[in-house]
Design a protein around this motif. Structure first.
Motif, PDB file in Angstrom:
ATOM      1  N   TRP A 197      -0.067   4.413 -12.972  1.00 30.73           N
ATOM      2  CA  TRP A 197       0.929   3.619 -12.260  1.00 30.73           C
ATOM      3  C   TRP A 197       1.675   2.649 -13.176  1.00 30.73           C
ATOM      4  O   TRP A 197       2.725   2.135 -12.819  1.00 30.73           O
ATOM      5  CB  TRP A 197       0.252   2.861 -11.115  1.00 30.73           C
ATOM      6  CG  TRP A 197      -0.357   3.768 -10.103  1.00 30.73           C
ATOM      7  CD1 TRP A 197      -1.610   4.317 -10.130  1.00 30.73           C
ATOM      8  CD2 TRP A 197       0.263   4.288  -8.921  1.00 30.73           C
ATOM      9  NE1 TRP A 197      -1.816   5.126  -9.039  1.00 30.73           N
ATOM     10  CE2 TRP A 197      -0.686   5.122  -8.274  1.00 30.73           C
ATOM     11  CE3 TRP A 197       1.522   4.097  -8.332  1.00 30.73           C
ATOM     12  CZ2 TRP A 197      -0.401   5.783  -7.078  1.00 30.73           C
ATOM     13  CZ3 TRP A 197       1.800   4.754  -7.138  1.00 30.73           C
ATOM     14  CH2 TRP A 197       0.845   5.578  -6.527  1.00 30.73           C
ATOM     15  N   ASN A 198       1.131   2.422 -14.367  1.00 34.00           N
ATOM     16  CA  ASN A 198       1.755   1.518 -15.330  1.00 34.00           C
ATOM     17  C   ASN A 198       2.600   2.288 -16.356  1.00 34.00           C
ATOM     18  O   ASN A 198       3.001   1.735 -17.376  1.00 34.00           O
ATOM     19  CB  ASN A 198       0.689   0.688 -16.066  1.00 34.00           C
ATOM     20  CG  ASN A 198       1.260  -0.540 -16.744  1.00 34.00           C
ATOM     21  OD1 ASN A 198       2.274  -1.070 -16.332  1.00 34.00           O
ATOM     22  ND2 ASN A 198       0.597  -1.000 -17.798  1.00 34.00           N
ATOM     23  N   ASN A 199       2.832   3.592 -16.074  1.00 36.52           N
ATOM     24  CA  ASN A 199       3.627   4.434 -16.969  1.00 36.52           C
ATOM     25  C   ASN A 199       2.934   4.659 -18.312  1.00 36.52           C
ATOM     26  O   ASN A 199       3.564   5.075 -19.278  1.00 36.52           O
ATOM     27  CB  ASN A 199       5.028   3.842 -17.170  1.00 36.52           C
ATOM     28  CG  ASN A 199       5.956   4.762 -17.939  1.00 36.52           C
ATOM     29  OD1 ASN A 199       5.821   5.977 -17.908  1.00 36.52           O
ATOM     30  ND2 ASN A 199       6.905   4.180 -18.646  1.00 36.52           N
ATOM     31  N   ARG A 200       1.658   4.358 -18.390  1.00 40.83           N
ATOM     32  CA  ARG A 200       0.851   4.611 -19.578  1.00 40.83           C
ATOM     33  C   ARG A 200      -0.615   4.522 -19.159  1.00 40.83           C
ATOM     34  O   ARG A 200      -0.933   3.997 -18.095  1.00 40.83           O
ATOM     35  CB  ARG A 200       1.159   3.614 -20.704  1.00 40.83           C
ATOM     36  CG  ARG A 200       0.968   2.153 -20.311  1.00 40.83           C
ATOM     37  CD  ARG A 200       1.295   1.228 -21.467  1.00 40.83           C
ATOM     38  NE  ARG A 200       1.069  -0.160 -21.114  1.00 40.83           N
ATOM     39  CZ  ARG A 200       0.791  -1.112 -21.988  1.00 40.83           C
ATOM     40  NH1 ARG A 200       0.705  -0.815 -23.279  1.00 40.83           N
ATOM     41  NH2 ARG A 200       0.608  -2.347 -21.603  1.00 40.83           N
ATOM     42  N   MET A 201      -1.471   4.999 -20.030  1.00 32.35           N
ATOM     43  CA  MET A 201      -2.887   5.095 -19.684  1.00 32.35           C
ATOM     44  C   MET A 201      -3.569   3.738 -19.583  1.00 32.35           C
ATOM     45  O   MET A 201      -4.472   3.544 -18.748  1.00 32.35           O
ATOM     46  CB  MET A 201      -3.598   5.961 -20.729  1.00 32.35           C
ATOM     47  CG  MET A 201      -5.068   6.179 -20.500  1.00 32.35           C
ATOM     48  SD  MET A 201      -5.756   7.287 -21.768  1.00 32.35           S
ATOM     49  CE  MET A 201      -7.493   7.216 -21.362  1.00 32.35           C
ATOM     50  N   TRP A 212       0.768  -9.883 -17.755  1.00 33.16           N
ATOM     51  CA  TRP A 212       2.087  -9.487 -17.258  1.00 33.16           C
ATOM     52  C   TRP A 212       1.938  -8.893 -15.860  1.00 33.16           C
ATOM     53  O   TRP A 212       1.172  -7.980 -15.625  1.00 33.16           O
ATOM     54  CB  TRP A 212       2.702  -8.461 -18.195  1.00 33.16           C
ATOM     55  CG  TRP A 212       4.090  -8.047 -17.813  1.00 33.16           C
ATOM     56  CD1 TRP A 212       4.458  -6.893 -17.191  1.00 33.16           C
ATOM     57  CD2 TRP A 212       5.297  -8.778 -18.032  1.00 33.16           C
ATOM     58  NE1 TRP A 212       5.807  -6.847 -17.002  1.00 33.16           N
ATOM     59  CE2 TRP A 212       6.362  -8.003 -17.513  1.00 33.16           C
ATOM     60  CE3 TRP A 212       5.593 -10.011 -18.616  1.00 33.16           C
ATOM     61  CZ2 TRP A 212       7.694  -8.424 -17.553  1.00 33.16           C
ATOM     62  CZ3 TRP A 212       6.915 -10.422 -18.661  1.00 33.16           C
ATOM     63  CH2 TRP A 212       7.938  -9.641 -18.141  1.00 33.16           C
ATOM     64  N   ASN A 213       2.686  -9.447 -14.896  1.00 26.27           N
ATOM     65  CA  ASN A 213       2.621  -8.992 -13.511  1.00 26.27           C
ATOM     66  C   ASN A 213       3.569  -7.812 -13.318  1.00 26.27           C
ATOM     67  O   ASN A 213       4.777  -7.965 -13.480  1.00 26.27           O
ATOM     68  CB  ASN A 213       2.982 -10.126 -12.545  1.00 26.27           C
ATOM     69  CG  ASN A 213       2.617  -9.794 -11.100  1.00 26.27           C
ATOM     70  OD1 ASN A 213       2.663  -8.635 -10.708  1.00 26.27           O
ATOM     71  ND2 ASN A 213       2.280 -10.801 -10.326  1.00 26.27           N
ATOM     72  N   VAL A 214       3.015  -6.656 -13.004  1.00 27.86           N
ATOM     73  CA  VAL A 214       3.811  -5.444 -12.785  1.00 27.86           C
ATOM     74  C   VAL A 214       3.859  -5.157 -11.288  1.00 27.86           C
ATOM     75  O   VAL A 214       2.828  -5.105 -10.629  1.00 27.86           O
ATOM     76  CB  VAL A 214       3.208  -4.235 -13.521  1.00 27.86           C
ATOM     77  CG1 VAL A 214       3.994  -2.960 -13.210  1.00 27.86           C
ATOM     78  CG2 VAL A 214       3.156  -4.497 -15.021  1.00 27.86           C
ATOM     79  N   THR A 215       5.068  -4.989 -10.741  1.00 25.56           N
ATOM     80  CA  THR A 215       5.239  -4.648  -9.336  1.00 25.56           C
ATOM     81  C   THR A 215       6.229  -3.504  -9.216  1.00 25.56           C
ATOM     82  O   THR A 215       7.359  -3.607  -9.708  1.00 25.56           O
ATOM     83  CB  THR A 215       5.750  -5.850  -8.520  1.00 25.56           C
ATOM     84  OG1 THR A 215       4.825  -6.939  -8.640  1.00 25.56           O
ATOM     85  CG2 THR A 215       5.884  -5.494  -7.050  1.00 25.56           C
ATOM     86  N   SER A 253       1.030  -3.113  -7.455  1.00 28.96           N
ATOM     87  CA  SER A 253       1.177  -4.466  -7.986  1.00 28.96           C
ATOM     88  C   SER A 253      -0.135  -4.856  -8.669  1.00 28.96           C
ATOM     89  O   SER A 253      -1.194  -4.816  -8.044  1.00 28.96           O
ATOM     90  CB  SER A 253       1.503  -5.468  -6.873  1.00 28.96           C
ATOM     91  OG  SER A 253       1.754  -6.759  -7.401  1.00 28.96           O
ATOM     92  N   PHE A 254      -0.043  -5.222  -9.963  1.00 30.37           N
ATOM     93  CA  PHE A 254      -1.255  -5.477 -10.732  1.00 30.37           C
ATOM     94  C   PHE A 254      -0.919  -6.314 -11.960  1.00 30.37           C
ATOM     95  O   PHE A 254       0.247  -6.438 -12.366  1.00 30.37           O
ATOM     96  CB  PHE A 254      -1.900  -4.147 -11.165  1.00 30.37           C
ATOM     97  CG  PHE A 254      -0.947  -3.176 -11.793  1.00 30.37           C
ATOM     98  CD1 PHE A 254      -0.728  -3.166 -13.158  1.00 30.37           C
ATOM     99  CD2 PHE A 254      -0.252  -2.274 -11.010  1.00 30.37           C
ATOM    100  CE1 PHE A 254       0.160  -2.279 -13.743  1.00 30.37           C
ATOM    101  CE2 PHE A 254       0.656  -1.375 -11.580  1.00 30.37           C
ATOM    102  CZ  PHE A 254       0.854  -1.382 -12.946  1.00 30.37           C
ATOM    103  N   ASP A 273       0.846  -1.184   0.000  1.00 28.75           N
ATOM    104  CA  ASP A 273       0.000   0.000   0.000  1.00 28.75           C
ATOM    105  C   ASP A 273       0.885   1.240   0.000  1.00 28.75           C
ATOM    106  O   ASP A 273       1.984   1.236   0.558  1.00 28.75           O
ATOM    107  CB  ASP A 273      -0.905   0.024   1.228  1.00 28.75           C
ATOM    108  CG  ASP A 273      -1.988  -1.042   1.185  1.00 28.75           C
ATOM    109  OD1 ASP A 273      -2.183  -1.644   0.111  1.00 28.75           O
ATOM    110  OD2 ASP A 273      -2.624  -1.271   2.234  1.00 28.75           O
ATOM    111  N   THR A 274       0.416   2.285  -0.617  1.00 32.38           N
ATOM    112  CA  THR A 274       1.155   3.541  -0.631  1.00 32.38           C
ATOM    113  C   THR A 274       0.208   4.690  -0.336  1.00 32.38           C
ATOM    114  O   THR A 274      -1.000   4.589  -0.585  1.00 32.38           O
ATOM    115  CB  THR A 274       1.850   3.759  -1.994  1.00 32.38           C
ATOM    116  OG1 THR A 274       2.609   4.963  -1.961  1.00 32.38           O
ATOM    117  CG2 THR A 274       0.846   3.864  -3.124  1.00 32.38           C
ATOM    118  N   VAL A 275       0.752   5.761   0.211  1.00 34.96           N
ATOM    119  CA  VAL A 275      -0.021   6.984   0.425  1.00 34.96           C
ATOM    120  C   VAL A 275       0.452   8.008  -0.596  1.00 34.96           C
ATOM    121  O   VAL A 275       1.642   8.276  -0.728  1.00 34.96           O
ATOM    122  CB  VAL A 275       0.151   7.525   1.860  1.00 34.96           C
ATOM    123  CG1 VAL A 275      -0.576   8.864   2.008  1.00 34.96           C
ATOM    124  CG2 VAL A 275      -0.387   6.521   2.871  1.00 34.96           C
TER     125      VAL A 275
END
Length: 205
Positions: free
Chosen positions: A80-84, A153-156, A146-147, A62-64
């Protein structure tokens, strides 16, 4: 568009943020990685990220988030994925002395839908306010770091290093005060790197 305007827009898009610094927020007591990012020539949005300390590699957390935006900005979003596409989107807009925070997701370059299946946001009132020049929101996000992206593709993201993020903004504020309200297309967007290691907090474990 005039050539000078085109060059100015390109500069704003391609300009990088100042290197991440550590910022201790007096309102929430949290330490944030703070990034001042150009959205126009010599005009900035500040993005801040507080993360837990001692997060194992390749583990979500988790992040704030804390964003400080000039009052001319109607809404601002973080990709968060560096793209839309195929990644959590955090969109927010001012609502008096508070703010509306909205989790979004899209698989195409069209208006992202309200979505809480991939990420969830909780507004933190102590870090949310407005002044004569800026508005600020602070929110806890679960699922932003993380998604599962395109093609399973698992992005963390890393709590211990640099992460490449994207942002977008519009001068037009949504009419709705609901997180599911319609947002208009962005007027500008860009990219920046944030060193999350500058924002580690033992009390977020």
């Amino acid at each position: 568009m005039h050539l000078f305007s085109m060059l100015a827009s390109a500069f704003a898009l391609l300009s990088s943020a100042i290197a991440s610094t550590s910022y201790r927020d007096p309102d929430t007591g949290l330490t944030f990685a703070s990034d001042q990012v150009s959205y126009k020539v010599n005009q900035y949005i500040t993005f801040r990220f507080a993360v837990p300390s001692s997060v194992p590699s390749f583990s979500g957390f988790d992040t704030v988030i804390q964003v400080v935006a000039p009052n001319e900005i109607g809404w601002v979003g973080i990709a968060w994925n560096n793209r839309m596409v195929y990644g959590p989107l955090t969109v927010a807009w001012n609502n008096g002395n508070s703010a509306v925070v909205s989790s979004r997701w899209t698989t195409s370059y069209s208006a992202p839908s309200y979505d809480t299946a991939h990420s969830q946001l909780q507004l933190i009132s102590s870090g949310t306010k407005r002044s004569g020049t800026h508005w600020q929101y602070t929110a806890k996000c679960s699922g932003c770091t993380s998604f599962i992206s395109q093609n399973n593709w698992n992005v963390t993201l890393s709590a211990n290093g640099s992460n490449r993020l994207a942002f977008a903004w519009s001068p037009q504020k949504p009419a709705s005060t609901s997180p599911s309200g319609t947002i208009n297309p962005h007027n500008g967007f860009g990219y920046f790197n944030s060193d999350f290691s500058q924002g580690q907090n033992a009390n977020l474990e």
